[in-house]
Scaffold this motif. Structure first.
Motif, short mmCIF file in Angstrom:
data_model
loop_
_atom_site.label_atom_id
_atom_site.label_comp_id
_atom_site.label_asym_id
_atom_site.label_seq_id
_atom_site.Cartn_x
_atom_site.Cartn_y
_atom_site.Cartn_z
N ALA A 48 -2.75 -1.31 -8.91
CA ALA A 48 -2.82 -2.78 -8.76
C ALA A 48 -2.08 -3.23 -7.51
O ALA A 48 -2.58 -4.07 -6.74
CB ALA A 48 -2.24 -3.45 -10.01
N ALA A 49 -0.88 -2.70 -7.28
CA ALA A 49 -0.12 -3.06 -6.09
C ALA A 49 -0.84 -2.59 -4.82
O ALA A 49 -0.87 -3.30 -3.80
CB ALA A 49 1.28 -2.47 -6.16
N ILE A 50 -1.41 -1.38 -4.89
CA ILE A 50 -2.14 -0.85 -3.73
C ILE A 50 -3.34 -1.72 -3.42
O ILE A 50 -3.60 -2.06 -2.26
CB ILE A 50 -2.55 0.61 -3.99
CG1 ILE A 50 -1.31 1.49 -4.15
CG2 ILE A 50 -3.44 1.13 -2.87
CD1 ILE A 50 -1.61 2.90 -4.58
N TRP A 51 -4.08 -2.09 -4.45
CA TRP A 51 -5.24 -2.94 -4.24
C TRP A 51 -4.84 -4.33 -3.74
O TRP A 51 -5.58 -4.97 -2.99
CB TRP A 51 -6.05 -3.07 -5.53
CG TRP A 51 -7.14 -2.05 -5.60
CD1 TRP A 51 -7.15 -0.89 -6.31
CD2 TRP A 51 -8.37 -2.07 -4.88
NE1 TRP A 51 -8.31 -0.19 -6.10
CE2 TRP A 51 -9.08 -0.89 -5.23
CE3 TRP A 51 -8.95 -2.97 -3.98
CZ2 TRP A 51 -10.33 -0.61 -4.70
CZ3 TRP A 51 -10.20 -2.68 -3.46
CH2 TRP A 51 -10.88 -1.52 -3.82
N SER A 52 -3.67 -4.78 -4.13
CA SER A 52 -3.17 -6.05 -3.62
C SER A 52 -3.05 -6.01 -2.09
O SER A 52 -3.43 -6.95 -1.39
CB SER A 52 -1.82 -6.37 -4.26
OG SER A 52 -1.31 -7.59 -3.77
N GLY A 53 -2.50 -4.89 -1.58
CA GLY A 53 -2.40 -4.74 -0.13
C GLY A 53 -3.76 -4.64 0.54
O GLY A 53 -3.98 -5.20 1.62
N VAL A 91 0.83 -1.21 0.00
CA VAL A 91 0.00 0.00 0.00
C VAL A 91 0.86 1.26 0.00
O VAL A 91 0.75 2.11 -0.89
CB VAL A 91 -0.95 0.00 1.21
CG1 VAL A 91 -1.71 1.33 1.29
CG2 VAL A 91 -1.93 -1.16 1.13
N PHE A 92 1.73 1.40 0.98
CA PHE A 92 2.49 2.64 1.13
C PHE A 92 3.66 2.74 0.14
O PHE A 92 3.97 3.82 -0.36
CB PHE A 92 3.00 2.77 2.57
CG PHE A 92 1.89 2.89 3.57
CD1 PHE A 92 1.26 4.11 3.78
CD2 PHE A 92 1.45 1.79 4.29
CE1 PHE A 92 0.23 4.23 4.70
CE2 PHE A 92 0.42 1.89 5.21
CZ PHE A 92 -0.20 3.12 5.41
N GLY A 93 4.28 1.61 -0.15
CA GLY A 93 5.34 1.62 -1.15
C GLY A 93 4.79 1.83 -2.54
O GLY A 93 5.42 2.47 -3.39
N GLY A 94 3.60 1.28 -2.79
CA GLY A 94 3.01 1.40 -4.12
C GLY A 94 2.51 2.78 -4.47
O GLY A 94 2.20 3.05 -5.63
N LEU A 95 2.42 3.67 -3.49
CA LEU A 95 1.90 5.01 -3.75
C LEU A 95 2.79 5.83 -4.67
O LEU A 95 2.30 6.67 -5.43
CB LEU A 95 1.71 5.76 -2.42
CG LEU A 95 0.54 5.30 -1.55
CD1 LEU A 95 0.59 6.01 -0.20
CD2 LEU A 95 -0.80 5.56 -2.23
N SER A 96 4.10 5.61 -4.61
CA SER A 96 5.00 6.53 -5.31
C SER A 96 6.10 5.87 -6.12
O SER A 96 7.07 6.51 -6.49
CB SER A 96 5.64 7.49 -4.29
OG SER A 96 6.35 6.76 -3.30
N THR A 97 5.99 4.57 -6.41
CA THR A 97 7.03 3.93 -7.22
C THR A 97 7.07 4.53 -8.62
O THR A 97 6.04 4.82 -9.22
CB THR A 97 6.78 2.42 -7.33
OG1 THR A 97 5.45 2.20 -7.80
CG2 THR A 97 6.98 1.73 -5.99
N SER A 98 8.28 4.70 -9.13
CA SER A 98 8.43 5.16 -10.51
C SER A 98 8.19 4.01 -11.48
O SER A 98 7.66 4.21 -12.57
CB SER A 98 9.84 5.74 -10.70
OG SER A 98 10.07 6.06 -12.05
#
Length: 420
Positions: A321-326, A59-66
């Motif tokens: 997608a990564a955020i929703w995964s969390g 959730v938190f890492g997925g917010l700003s990945t390039s």
């Protein structure tokens, strides 16, 4: 209020969330349950740390990945590095030390991004990364042989334990071997079919049903080590008293491993729109993911090769997608936690009268199912609270009664349980 909402919107990905992203997050959430728990075991701590970290990192890492399809979660490499850094730390302090190590590692990653050190990742050769990952894989394989075959092996490192198991075949528990090998076969076989997205889930469920149906109590279960939580943990600051030079050194090592591996993930998962990834921005995202994981009692996280590949295969299009995964993982844990609360209770082997619900809440003098002789047990916060049936201090108090003290229960016809 509008200013707060504006800040929250600024943190969210700018891409438009699609239905494909919501659906793509579900297979990753399902696969992250066994992966997260395995990472905790690899680090030598409670599996709960891996589950908490999987939720926070995604959730938190997925917010700003390039790298838009990168999934920030637990990895085998970071788990092993963290476990090595905690080798000399007592069992009762390992959980607190791991959380502090995660916080420091996250801070190092953010500092590396501020100093714009991402440009140096291109100097890491492909052969070095390949050799590193092969070493990690070998260490994992050798280290899991004792658990696979149900043997309490002796040895100072993974290879020594594997050799100890293979040279003492009479100690192998055939039931554990059947369960473990069947899971491996299912993973491999389904990986060759269109059901490969659900291979890890099926490999987890089928052997579990087999163990329960046949009553194979000799097979070690997750409940023998820790109880799956029923929701998201309450944020809290790490214990600063466990900070030491050795822990700082271990955190630096973990940070370097995570950042280098994350750079490899960026190369293997280019952005769908053709835009170039920023290593420094990925550094920041992974650092934020680790800081969030530490505040939620998790463990180190980073860009995962396997989970990112699963994310792409599932049809992910943006960071959502990564955020929703969390978020899906939170839903799954909430559901499984409620289901486990209605599991059949077990009797206490010490006094025979206490009953321990499947939720892990204590009745009588037991705390968090602490009744497995010779093994460290963990409570719902991931703290080591006992070895065997012993208890000690506030760490071992029953969660159902914050005021409960060890020794408050007397077995019928015996002395206080706490006095043993």
């Amino acid at each position: 209020m509008s200013a707060v909402l504006g800040r929250i919107r600024a943190l969210l990905p700018r891409e438009r969330m699609t239905r494909a992203d919501v659906i793509a997050g579900l297979p990753g959430a399902i696969g992250s349950v066994p992966d997260g728990m395995a990472s905790g075991v690899l680090a030598g701590v409670s599996p709960l740390h891996g589950l908490y970290a999987s939720m926070a990192g995604r959730v938190f890492g997925g917010l700003s990945t390039s790298t838009r399809l990168m999934v920030v979660t637990t990895t085998s490499a970071s788990a092993l590095a963290a476990g090595s850094a905690l080798t000399d730390i007592p069992d009762e302090d390992r959980s607190a030390a791991l959380v502090m190590l995660t916080l420091v590692a996250g801070g190092v990653m953010i500092v590396a991004a501020v100093l714009r050190l991402g440009r140096y990742t291109r100097f890491v050769s492909h052969s070095v990364m390949t050799a590193f990952l092969l070493g990690v894989a070998a260490n994992i394989a050798f280290g899991q042989i004792p658990a696979l075959l149900g043997v309490d092996a002796e040895g100072g490192f993974a290879l020594a334990k594997a050799v100890n198991v293979l040279t003492h075949p009479g100690e192998i528990d055939w039931r554990s071997a059947v369960v473990g090998v069947s899971a491996l076969i299912l993973m491999w076989a389904l990986g060759q079919t269109r059901l490969r997205l659900y291979a890890s889930l099926v490999a987890l469920l089928v052997p579990t049903v087999l163990v329960v149906a046949l009553g194979w109590d000799s097979v070690s279960r997750v409940s023998d080590i820790a109880t799956i939580p029923t929701g998201f943990p309450i944020p809290g600051l790490p214990d600063l008293t466990v900070l030491s030079p050795a822990l700082l050194s271990g955190a630096l090592t973990v940070a370097v491993i995570v950042l280098v591996q994350g750079a490899g993930v960026a190369e293997s998962a280019p952005n769908p729109d053709g835009s170039r990834s920023s290593a420094n921005r990925d550094f920041t995202a992974q650092g934020v993911g680790n800081v969030a994981a530490s505040l939620l009692r998790g463990m180190p996280v980073g860009g995962s090769v396997g989970q990112t590949a699963l994310n792409r295969t599932a049809g992910a299009r943006t960071r959502w997608a990564a955020i929703w995964s969390g978020l899906w993982l939170v839903v799954l844990l909430r559901g499984t936690g409620r289901a486990s609360a209605h599991a059949n209770p077990r009797s206490c082997p010490d006094c025979g009268s206490c009953r321990v619900p499947g939720s892990g809440q204590a009745v009588g003098h037991l705390e968090q199912r602490i009744y497995l002789p010779g093994r460290v047990r963990y409570n719902a916060d991931g703290d080591a609270v006992a070895a065997g049936h012993s208890r000690g201090g506030n760490r071992g108090r029953a969660l159902t009664d914050p005021a409960a003290e060890p020794g408050s229960h007397r077995p019928q016809g015996g002395s206080p349980a706490g006095g043993r």
